[in-house]
Design an enzyme around this catalytic site. Structure first.
Site, short mmCIF file in Angstrom:
data_model
loop_
_atom_site.label_atom_id
_atom_site.label_comp_id
_atom_site.label_asym_id
_atom_site.label_seq_id
_atom_site.Cartn_x
_atom_site.Cartn_y
_atom_site.Cartn_z
N HIS A 1 0.80 -1.19 0.20
CA HIS A 1 0.21 -0.06 -0.18
C HIS A 1 0.91 1.35 0.13
O HIS A 1 2.00 1.15 0.21
CB HIS A 1 -0.99 -0.04 1.43
CG HIS A 1 -2.15 -1.07 1.11
ND1 HIS A 1 -3.01 -1.21 2.11
CD2 HIS A 1 -2.35 -1.99 0.24
CE1 HIS A 1 -3.81 -2.07 1.81
NE2 HIS A 1 -3.39 -2.67 0.80
N GLU B 1 1.00 3.83 2.15
CA GLU B 1 1.49 4.39 3.20
C GLU B 1 2.72 3.59 3.90
O GLU B 1 3.88 4.14 4.22
CB GLU B 1 0.58 3.99 4.57
CG GLU B 1 -0.76 4.99 4.28
CD GLU B 1 -1.96 4.12 3.73
OE1 GLU B 1 -3.06 4.31 4.01
OE2 GLU B 1 -1.47 3.28 2.73
N ALA C 1 -16.41 9.56 -29.73
CA ALA C 1 -15.60 10.20 -30.73
C ALA C 1 -16.75 10.69 -31.53
O ALA C 1 -17.35 9.72 -32.42
CB ALA C 1 -14.66 9.52 -31.19
N ASP D 1 -14.61 -2.90 -37.06
CA ASP D 1 -13.37 -2.12 -36.80
C ASP D 1 -12.06 -2.95 -36.61
O ASP D 1 -10.82 -2.55 -36.96
CB ASP D 1 -13.43 -1.19 -35.64
CG ASP D 1 -14.49 -0.05 -35.53
OD1 ASP D 1 -15.22 0.08 -36.86
OD2 ASP D 1 -14.72 0.76 -34.71
N LEU E 1 -7.47 -2.46 -28.76
CA LEU E 1 -8.09 -2.06 -27.74
C LEU E 1 -6.67 -1.95 -26.91
O LEU E 1 -7.30 -1.90 -25.44
CB LEU E 1 -9.11 -3.00 -27.27
CG LEU E 1 -10.32 -2.95 -27.87
CD1 LEU E 1 -11.45 -3.85 -27.36
CD2 LEU E 1 -11.00 -1.47 -28.20
N SER F 1 -27.10 1.64 -24.92
CA SER F 1 -27.75 0.73 -23.84
C SER F 1 -27.16 1.23 -22.38
O SER F 1 -28.17 0.97 -21.47
CB SER F 1 -27.39 -0.68 -24.29
OG SER F 1 -27.85 -1.04 -25.56
#
Length: 381
Positions: A68, A70, A172, A218, A222, A321
């Site tokens: 973490h 800290e 876009a 397309d 990704l 949706s």
């Protein structure tokens, strides 16, 4: 007159102290953002330790969620942490999980004060970290930069409170509110600066989601394709009710390099699912709703896989949706300078774009120019 002078001096000192706290907390927030997209299901926390006005330690949640922030900052501060102030973007944990409680480490290090941006809604913490610190004699102030911290930790908060990820919808659109040419053909709408910004956003999310229509039209990859940031690519999620994802596309070809999760219906053919699995994809079955997969079920499944920040990239049907189901928390609207024409694909299908831009459910958060494009960010009220 003397009392008035003393009051003014006290007020000036209080303002200076508040400004100093904000300055160090802003640094802690910036450090914490380094972990966005890398720490799930843990929150991406930042921490700064200051002594006598000097930064002696800093840290942020490491990839995978541990260590973490800290203990990272405490390790760098060493003995200088004794008597110092810790600025941390989320309440220190007070329970033993896969690592010891951060509150205990803070107490053991001898810190005199903790400035915490916001309380952690996790029932295992939920104020107990602050209480443990105060009981040990540590001064605790809560609320500095709380709004910024809530935004940075929105994925953690949403997953804890609602059992789903924080959903960011990216669109876009052209000047005439289209996202594709006639027949769904892809078309360049925004420029290189916008594309780079989207790739950075991908790197800051745990997963990116599209529908099978976009996958077929397309053939996207990704991934995050900014220089040197391939490892920051999010998990790729495709909603594919009938398992139509082709095995010769970019997504399937890269399934072993970047995780690919296919969400399908409970009735999809087992042989098709096995074929995807053999190629490296993970197939999850969820129930179907009106017109497609149940989006609430999809989000619950992703949350169960540790996803806290989900980027929805399209296409129009998927975007509409999510908007119609009231499952969008943040919208990134990128607008190019050209038009496509009346026969183009509307950004939200049958829904007008004003379902976002004019909705009382969202407020404008920011707007900026990216070369010739404009980015406008809306967030849930």
């Amino acid at each position: 007159m003397i009392f008035r002078l003393l009051e003014d001096q006290y007020a000036d000192k209080a303002r200076e102290a508040k400004a100093r706290d904000r300055r160090f907390m802003q640094l802690a927030l910036a450090l914490g953002r380094r972990g966005l997209g890398l720490t799930s299901p843990n929150p991406a926390v930042g921490a700064v330790i200051v002594k006598d006005g000097v930064i002696v330690g800093r840290g942020w949640t490491q990839p995978g969620g541990r260590p973490h922030a800290e203990p990272e900052a405490l390790a760098r501060a060493g003995e200088d942490a004794r008597g110092a102030t810790l600025y941390v973007t989320l309440e220190p944990c007070s329970h033993t999980g896969q690592s010891p409680p951060c509150a205990d480490a803070i107490i053991a290090a001898g810190l005199a004060r903790v400035v915490s941006a916001i309380e952690d809604p996790n029932p295992l913490v939920a104020g107990q970290g602050h209480a443990k610190l105060r009981a040990a004699g540590v001064a605790v102030d809560v609320g500095t930069c709380a709004e910024d911290a809530a935004r940075d930790h929105a994925g953690h908060f949403r997953r804890v409170r609602d059992g789903r990820p924080h959903v960011i919808l990216k669109l876009a659109v052209s000047l005439d509110d289209k996202i594709g040419a006639a027949g769904g053909r892809p078309v360049a709408i925004t420029g290189e600066a916008s594309r780079a910004r989207v790739h950075l956003l991908r790197a800051q999310c745990d997963a990116v989601l599209i529908g099978i229509g976009t996958a077929l039209a397309d053939d996207p990859l990704l991934t995050c394709r900014l220089p040197g940031m391939a490892r920051r690519s999010p998990k790729r999620v495709v909603l594919d009710r009938a398992l139509r994802l082709p095995d010769d596309g970019k997504l399937m070809h890269s399934a072993r390099e970047a995780p690919l999760w296919v969400m399908t219906s409970e009735t999809a053919e087992a042989s098709a699912a096995a074929k995807l699995g053999a190629a490296g994809a993970q197939v999850s079955r969820v129930r179907t709703g009106e017109g497609g997969l149940d989006l609430a079920g999809v989000l619950r499944t992703l949350s169960g896989k540790g996803v806290t920040r989900l980027l929805v990239e399209g296409g129009a049907r998927i975007a509409a949706s999510f908007v119609a189901a009231d499952l969008v928390d943040e919208i990134w609207l990128l607008r190019g300078e050209g038009t496509i024409g009346a026969d183009g694909v509307a950004a939200l299908g049958a829904l007008p774009l004003t379902a976002i831009t004019g909705s009382p459910s969202f407020r404008l958060r920011a707007s900026e120019s990216l070369d010739r494009d404009t980015l406008t960010i809306y967030e849930r009220v």
